[in-house]
Design an enzyme around this catalytic site. Structure first.
Site, PDB file in Angstrom:
ATOM      1  N   SER A 276       0.736  -1.242  -0.065  1.00  0.00           N
ATOM      2  CA  SER A 276      -0.359  -0.404   0.088  1.00  0.00           C
ATOM      3  C   SER A 276       0.946   1.321   0.283  1.00  0.00           C
ATOM      4  CB  SER A 276      -1.016  -0.508   1.231  1.00  0.00           C
ATOM      5  OG  SER A 276      -1.667   1.050   1.213  1.00  0.00           O
TER       6      SER A 276
ATOM      7  N   HIS B 126      -1.339  -1.259  -4.664  1.00  0.00           N
ATOM      8  CA  HIS B 126      -2.411  -0.961  -3.818  1.00  0.00           C
ATOM      9  C   HIS B 126      -2.312   0.227  -3.532  1.00  0.00           C
ATOM     10  CE1 HIS B 126      -5.878  -2.302  -1.426  1.00  0.00           C
ATOM     11  NE2 HIS B 126      -5.587  -1.678  -0.769  1.00  0.00           N
TER      12      HIS B 126
ATOM     13  N   ASP C 113      -4.862   3.642  -1.980  1.00  0.00           N
ATOM     14  CA  ASP C 113      -5.644   4.208  -1.111  1.00  0.00           C
ATOM     15  C   ASP C 113      -6.456   5.029  -0.996  1.00  0.00           C
ATOM     16  OD1 ASP C 113      -6.033   1.048   0.415  1.00  0.00           O
ATOM     17  OD2 ASP C 113      -4.629   1.464   1.339  1.00  0.00           O
TER      18      ASP C 113
ATOM     19  N   MET D 197      -8.471   7.942  -0.032  1.00  0.00           N
ATOM     20  CA  MET D 197      -9.504   8.111   1.453  1.00  0.00           C
ATOM     21  C   MET D 197     -10.336  10.105   0.621  1.00  0.00           C
ATOM     22  SD  MET D 197      -7.271   7.281   4.626  1.00  0.00           S
ATOM     23  CE  MET D 197      -6.733   4.826   4.077  1.00  0.00           C
TER      24      MET D 197
ATOM     25  N   HIS E 266      -8.094   0.688  -4.281  1.00  0.00           N
ATOM     26  CA  HIS E 266      -9.329   1.019  -3.004  1.00  0.00           C
ATOM     27  C   HIS E 266      -9.974   2.135  -2.685  1.00  0.00           C
ATOM     28  CE1 HIS E 266      -9.917  -0.630   1.650  1.00  0.00           C
ATOM     29  NE2 HIS E 266     -11.007  -0.168   1.001  1.00  0.00           N
TER      30      HIS E 266
ATOM     31  N   MET F  63     -12.072   4.097  -0.606  1.00  0.00           N
ATOM     32  CA  MET F  63     -12.755   4.809   0.621  1.00  0.00           C
ATOM     33  C   MET F  63     -13.718   5.824   0.730  1.00  0.00           C
ATOM     34  SD  MET F  63      -9.936   3.295   2.827  1.00  0.00           S
ATOM     35  CE  MET F  63      -8.980   3.229   1.993  1.00  0.00           C
TER      36      MET F  63
ATOM     37  N   MET G   4     -11.268  -6.144   5.624  1.00  0.00           N
ATOM     38  CA  MET G   4     -10.625  -5.327   5.867  1.00  0.00           C
ATOM     39  C   MET G   4     -10.294  -5.750   7.342  1.00  0.00           C
ATOM     40  SD  MET G   4      -9.813  -2.546   4.184  1.00  0.00           S
ATOM     41  CE  MET G   4      -9.374  -1.278   5.476  1.00  0.00           C
TER      42      MET G   4
ATOM     43  N   ASP H  11      -6.527  -6.581   3.886  1.00  0.00           N
ATOM     44  CA  ASP H  11      -5.810  -5.060   4.319  1.00  0.00           C
ATOM     45  C   ASP H  11      -5.910  -4.809   5.553  1.00  0.00           C
ATOM     46  OD1 ASP H  11      -4.620  -2.954   3.886  1.00  0.00           O
ATOM     47  OD2 ASP H  11      -6.649  -1.859   2.988  1.00  0.00           O
TER      48      ASP H  11
END
Length: 245
Positions: free
Chosen positions: A10, A35, A37, A39, A68, A70, A139, A175
């Site tokens: 990540s 990966h 992330d 957010m 991913h 979020m 998660m 993750d």
């Protein structure tokens, strides 16, 4: 069906001042996927980066970008992340009212579709969308921040989702707090794709990252239970044996 272990560092744990160099380093170090992330400060209590950053770093590596999201709402932004270079786009089951529609939209953009479950969300949330999925992400921390401790309570959920997947060509990703110390248990429960941030980006060089990735991979491979003659596998749950067919 036993699938090869994939290690997906990540970049949330990377040095953002030299993000391109960090990605090149983990590519050289043996990362299978990258990966990302994303957010939004709304769905989760943190802000990371958006589609423009992914577009900027896309030329650095040919490795799969595992994005991913979020964020909520999510549907409005799927096309932007697809165009930015995402290969796999994962949305949260909790992020909107129409998960099936979101997954259809991702596949309509020509991308692999994933769904993520927060620790308190049961696996039943994905029961009726399994055939739209290429990936399920469990998660093992509450999403929003890197460096959190692994929630062992999620091992049972991983095992149950492995059973739900059956012989479908769906990757089972984990993750949150994954390290060389728990990678074996994660793989034993049925995961085949491991995201690791702090545990990979420990050290200062590609050689350090390579050693970290190798240690996680070795631990995961060591935790896997071989297939039995009938094609089933016997996995260890928490306090019980779980037979997955």
């Amino acid at each position: 069906m036993t699938r090869e272990i994939v290690i997906a560092p990540s970049i949330l744990a990377a040095d953002f001042a030299r993000l391109g160099e960090e990605i090149a380093s983990i590519d050289l170090a043996g990362a299978d996927w990258i990966h990302c992330d994303v957010m939004d400060g709304h769905f989760v209590p943190n802000i990371s980066f958006g589609a423009d950053v992914i577009k900027a770093i896309r030329p650095v590596t040919k490795k799969i970008f595992d994005v991913h999201l979020m964020i909520a709402p999510v549907d409005l932004y799927l096309e932007a992340f697809a165009k930015a270079g995402a290969d796999v786009i994962t949305v949260h089951a909790e992020a909107g009212p129409h998960l099936d529609r979101s997954l259809q939209a991702i596949r309509g953009l020509g991308k692999k579709a994933g769904v993520s479950l927060c620790p308190s969300t049961p696996e039943s949330a994905i029961e009726y969308v399994l055939d739209r999925l290429d990936l399920v992400l469990v998660m093992t921390v509450n999403p929003g921040f890197g460096g959190q401790s692994f929630l062992a309570s999620q091992l049972e959920k991983i095992a149950r989702i492995r059973s739900m997947i059956g012989d479908r060509p769906i990757r089972l990703e984990v993750d949150g707090g994954v390290t060389r110390d728990n990678a074996g248990a994660v793989a034993a429960a049925g995961a085949d794709t491991l995201v690791a941030g702090s545990a990979v980006f420990r050290g200062k060089s590609s050689a350090d990252y390579a050693a970290n990735i190798a240690a996680i991979r070795i631990a995961a491979e060591g935790g896997r239970v071989p297939e039995l003659q009938d094609g089933s596998t016997q996995r260890v749950g928490v306090g019980e044996r779980v037979l997955v067919r």
